[in-house]
Design a protein around this motif. Structure first.
Motif, PDB file in Angstrom:
ATOM      1  N   SER A   1     -11.202 -23.906  14.742  1.00 37.74           N
ATOM      2  CA  SER A   1     -12.451 -24.295  15.398  1.00 37.74           C
ATOM      3  C   SER A   1     -12.131 -24.834  16.791  1.00 37.74           C
ATOM      4  O   SER A   1     -10.984 -25.124  17.107  1.00 37.74           O
TER       5      SER A   1
ATOM      6  N   LYS B   1     -20.898 -23.256   9.749  1.00 38.01           N
ATOM      7  CA  LYS B   1     -22.007 -24.188   9.953  1.00 38.01           C
ATOM      8  C   LYS B   1     -23.199 -23.789   9.108  1.00 38.01           C
ATOM      9  O   LYS B   1     -23.892 -24.643   8.563  1.00 38.01           O
TER      10      LYS B   1
ATOM     11  N   ILE C   1     -20.128 -30.639  15.891  1.00 33.97           N
ATOM     12  CA  ILE C   1     -20.883 -31.367  14.872  1.00 33.97           C
ATOM     13  C   ILE C   1     -19.946 -32.357  14.222  1.00 33.97           C
ATOM     14  O   ILE C   1     -18.749 -32.315  14.426  1.00 33.97           O
TER      15      ILE C   1
ATOM     16  N   PHE D   1     -26.284 -28.988  12.240  1.00 34.57           N
ATOM     17  CA  PHE D   1     -25.426 -27.821  12.034  1.00 34.57           C
ATOM     18  C   PHE D   1     -25.660 -26.694  13.037  1.00 34.57           C
ATOM     19  O   PHE D   1     -24.832 -25.814  13.186  1.00 34.57           O
ATOM     20  N   GLN D   2     -26.828 -26.693  13.685  1.00 30.42           N
ATOM     21  CA  GLN D   2     -27.094 -25.649  14.671  1.00 30.42           C
ATOM     22  C   GLN D   2     -26.982 -26.206  16.075  1.00 30.42           C
ATOM     23  O   GLN D   2     -26.975 -25.467  17.036  1.00 30.42           O
TER      24      GLN D   2
ATOM     25  N   TYR E   1     -25.087 -25.988   6.291  1.00 33.08           N
ATOM     26  CA  TYR E   1     -26.540 -26.170   6.299  1.00 33.08           C
ATOM     27  C   TYR E   1     -27.127 -25.789   4.938  1.00 33.08           C
ATOM     28  O   TYR E   1     -27.884 -26.547   4.326  1.00 33.08           O
TER      29      TYR E   1
END
Lengths: 631, 221
Positions: A18, A429, B212, B147-148, A433
């Protein structure tokens, strides 16, 4: 199962890094006891540096640079050339920083900067480099595990807000920095600026007040060794008592003054081994630009995360003997096993820890073997949870029992997805979510199922009340966290030119220089604290706590934290907050045995208590901080 | 009146919330209008304002129970919308501002449950369905930002009406005697809108460098 646990590790596909990390900088500037580079200490037929270069290759990093000293170049060059890495021969830390600043200036990708003589599991490096939760951050561990000579740091809400180097100190340290630093591409410009700033600050030699900090640090290390020697001495005395047929506790406790005096005596007459280690660490600290760069980043206000080493292996040997010792303890260490165990979150509640994670990790490994992705497991968990809701909706006893079993299984799958993601390092991600949303969905689907099953207006009202309670509870969690993070982000950082990390530290620094008489008082307090620690045998080089006058909320919070030391109580405190595992357990047990009405009443009672409990804690903390966010 | 306040109010209604707390509140146009028009005239932190509104509502619920007249329900909800709406215009920067989104949720969900209880049997189920859908909206506000890297579309604040608009709308449905069917219909429509927008946003979302943080303390600390 036992044979399976010892199965050899499979080859893993390279993980996705990342933060767009493309460049590795390995700092091979520390000397070992033989005068050669510590990075060239022998390891498993090769050297420490070769091991690390190999790990960089396994992480898929191709642009690797090794920073070293002229006298080390000849020894290290062959391994560096074999690995296809670039070498930067620098005369001293200032030149190191200049080389790194130039590298960062010419790159748009992210960086990983590591001490080239560190022995660390690949899994730990992946934890830092592959987690999307950490953009820019460090590899860290607890303060005790970092050892006497470790550089320290302080975390606030998982963010590193203060770090130490040879020339910088941390007030109230809470973690140790393990010499591996990750800079996400977005922070590379700040990283270049930090390197350039530190280069300029050290260009005319190390400033005098920086030198003082290093002297102080060395003195602290010496005292820590003295304290360890004193503990050993007292342990020996207890052993002698026991050998003479008397009780170990017959050894009288020492008076604080006598304790401090004896510790100082021992600290200034250390055995040659300790003296040699101290000298090596002192020299290594002066060459350590990694922690210097870390301080530079933190002081620039860069958001630094912390990836805990969890149960992975880390050591930094600076002598042939130490390297051999590390190799011996590493031989007993099964990285594959640790990888699986460390996939389990450390912050889980009681029910999750003892009734789910005990076996869910094996499900996670099985899922990894058959190639399930974490997202697929998340979806399976929701499907099973929906089935549980449907079973509850039948309103029959058999349905309630089946629903309870299904709900428990769906919760297990729910733990599996996260563990699978951590185990295989397949994070996304969207996955995170989906996991978060589906977690909530499963719980509320169970409520709906129970409501339909009971089909009474009263139960619907109770279900609505519980849904409200839980959503409000989470709303407080999110909002408190957001406010806290914003306050942390807006707290100004002192410049890198200043050794202490805050105004209080500055004052302490001054008192060290000018107010000699005060030292006696401080020392007395410190020795009293040390005495307590030595007696309960769990001390580990804690630096003196900041002496802030405490308000009432602070005092309540402090004594509340003290309770954590009572074994078992930490679990009770976790249960009081009614975490997700406990909520699912309550639903399963009460639905299977009683009626939906009972389920909601128990949920509301426990959840209401938890809301009161956590809100009281937060109100106290808010009062203690007395902060107001600048607009 | 000069044009300036009109522009300011227009800006206020259209612009996305600046801070996480403002976003978590889920204010609609009505609350924003109250906040802009009245909020700046009351030099009080937002939490006491919202608590005045919430206290009135909760007292009405406690006293009247499930036998309240439509008039009482409408008056209590209007009282809550008024005060909590005004609180939206006060800066959320004092040390207890973190309690605001939760306080607004108590009033919003509590009102809906109360309305359902007053109408009877399947209205309670309808109220549950509606708040379950709204709970998705309120978690989505947090998780999408986390998260976005950005909150859900600002247009949704207007389309969904905010907590304030929805409360007024459901109260009107109650007075119009459209419950319980309207509760289920509203829940269904909102669910379709929310899920569609959410799926679309993830389809558009490219895995860019969003920083994040995993907040391990979400379950309380």
């Amino acid at each position: 199962m036992a044979t399976e646990l010892q199965s050899p590790p499979q080859r893993r596909p390279p993980v996705q890094l990342s933060g767009n990390v493309t460049t590795a900088v390995l700092v091979a500037t520390a000397a070992a006891d033989d005068g050669g580079p510590a990075a060239a200490l022998p390891w498993d037929g090769g050297t420490l540096l070769e091991r690390l270069l190999q790990q960089m290759a396994e992480l898929g990093l191709e642009d690797v640079h090794v920073v070293t000293r002229p006298q080390f170049e000849e020894v290290l060059r062959p391994a560096i050339d074999r690995a296809g890495a670039a070498v930067h021969v620098c005369a001293g830390p200032t030149e190191d920083l200049a080389a790194i600043a130039d590298l960062a200036d010419g790159t748009t990708g992210g960086f990983v900067v590591a001490l080239a003589d560190a022995v660390v599991d690949l899994g730990a490096l992946e934890g830092l480099l592959a987690s999307p939760g950490i953009a820019t951050g460090v590899l860290g561990t607890g303060i005790a595990a970092g050892g006497t000579f470790g550089m320290r740091g302080r975390l606030a809400r998982g963010r590193l807000v203060s770090a130490s180097s040879a020339y910088h100190s941390v007030s109230g340290p809470r973690m140790s920095f393990l010499g591996v630093l990750k800079v996400a591409a977005g922070d590379t410009p700040a990283f270049a600026e930090a390197a350039a700033e530190l280069r300029d600050l050290t260009a005319d030699g190390i400033p005098e007040h920086w030198q003082k900090e290093l002297q102080h640090k060395t003195e602290q290390w010496r005292m820590a060794l003295g304290r360890a020697a004193l503990k050993a001495e007292r342990r020996d005395a207890r052993d002698a008592l026991e050998a003479a047929g008397r009780g170990r506790d017959e050894l009288p406790p020492m008076e604080p003054e006598a304790y401090a005096r004896r510790k100082r005596e021992l600290a200034h007459s250390l055995p040659p081994d300790d003296e040699a280690e101290l000298a090596l660490r002192y020299e290594a600290a002066k060459q350590d630009v990694v922690s210097l760069l870390l301080v530079g980043l933190v002081r620039r206000g860069v958001h630094m995360g912390n990836s805990g080493i969890r149960r992975f292996f880390y050591a930094r040997p600076l002598s042939r003997a130490a390297a051999a010792e590390v190799a011996a303890s590493m031989a007993e260490h099964d990285e594959e096993r640790v990888r699986l165990n460390s996939a389990v979150k450390g912050t889980d509640g009681f029910f999750t820890t003892f009734f789910v994670s005990t076996w869910s990790r094996y499900v996670a490994r099985w899922a990894a073997r058959i190639g399930l992705s974490p997202n697929q497991v998340t979806v399976i968990a929701l499907c099973v949870g929906t089935c549980a809701g449907v079973a509850f909706a039948t309103g029959e006893r058999a349905g309630y029992i089946a629903g309870a079993v299904l709900l428990y299984l769906s919760f297990v799958f729910d733990c599996v997805d996260g563990q699978l993601a951590r185990y295989t390092r397949r994070y996304s991600k969207f996955g995170a979510y989906l996991d978060s949303v589906f977690d909530r969905a499963k719980e509320y689907i169970a409520f709906a199922g129970l409501g339909i099953g009971a089909s009474s207006s009263e139960v619907w009202i109770l279900a609505g009340a519980m849904l409200t309670l839980q959503t409000v509870r989470h709303s407080f969690d999110f909002s408190y966290g957001a406010t806290d993070r914003q306050a942390i982000a807006e707290t100004p950082q002192p410049p890198a030119a200043q050794p202490p990390d805050d105004a209080l530290g500055r004052a302490r620094m001054k008192s060290r220089d000018t107010l000699e008489p005060n030292l006696g008082l401080l020392d007395r307090a410190a020795s009293a604290a040390e005495l307590r620690e030595a007696e309960d045998d769990e001390s580990n080089g804690k630096e003196t706590e900041r002496a802030v006058p405490k308000s009432l909320p602070r005092r309540i919070l402090a004594s509340w934290r003290v309770l954590d030391r009572i074994p078992g109580l930490i679990w009770l405190k976790k249960m009081a907050a009614f975490p997700i595992g406990e909520r699912f357990a309550v639903i399963c047990v009460t639905a299977a045995l009683f009626t939906p009405r009972t389920t909601f009443i128990v949920l509301l009672a426990w959840g209401g208590f938890a809301l009161l409990y956590t809100s009281t804690g937060r109100t106290l903390r808010t009062l203690a901080k007395w902060r107001s966010l600048p607009r | 009146m000069s044009a300036a306040p009109g522009i300011a109010i227009g800006d206020r209604l259209a612009r996305a919330p600046r801070t996480p707390l403002e976003s978590y509140r889920d204010d609609g146009p009505l609350a924003r209008l109250l906040g802009t028009a009245v909020g700046r005239l009351v030099p009080v932190p937002p939490l006491p304002l919202a608590l005045v509104g919430l206290a009135g509502l909760l007292i009405a619920i406690a006293v009247e129970g499930d036998g309240a007249s439509n008039g009482t329900v409408a008056a209590a909800i209007a009282w809550f919308v008024l005060w909590a709406g005004i609180s939206s215009g006060r800066p959320h920067i004092d040390r207890f501002a973190w309690a605001l989104p939760g306080a607004v949720r108590v009033g919003e969900y509590g009102s809906l449950i109360w309305i359902g209880a007053n109408v009877g049997e399947s209205s309670s189920a309808g109220a549950f369905a509606l708040i379950a859908v709204l709970a998705f909206r309120h978690y989505d506000l947090v998780y999408r930002a986390r998260f976005q890297g950005k909150p859900p579309a600002a247009l949704l604040d207007v389309v969904l009406g905010g907590w304030d608009g929805r409360l007024v709308f459901v109260t009107l449905l109650l007075v119009a005697d459209a419950l319980p069917a309207a509760l289920f219909a509203l829940a269904g429509i909102l669910a379709v809108v929310l899920v569609t927008e959410c799926v679309a946003s993830w389809a558009r979302h490219s895995a860019g460098p969003v920083s994040i943080y995993e907040d391990e303390e979400d379950e309380g600390d």
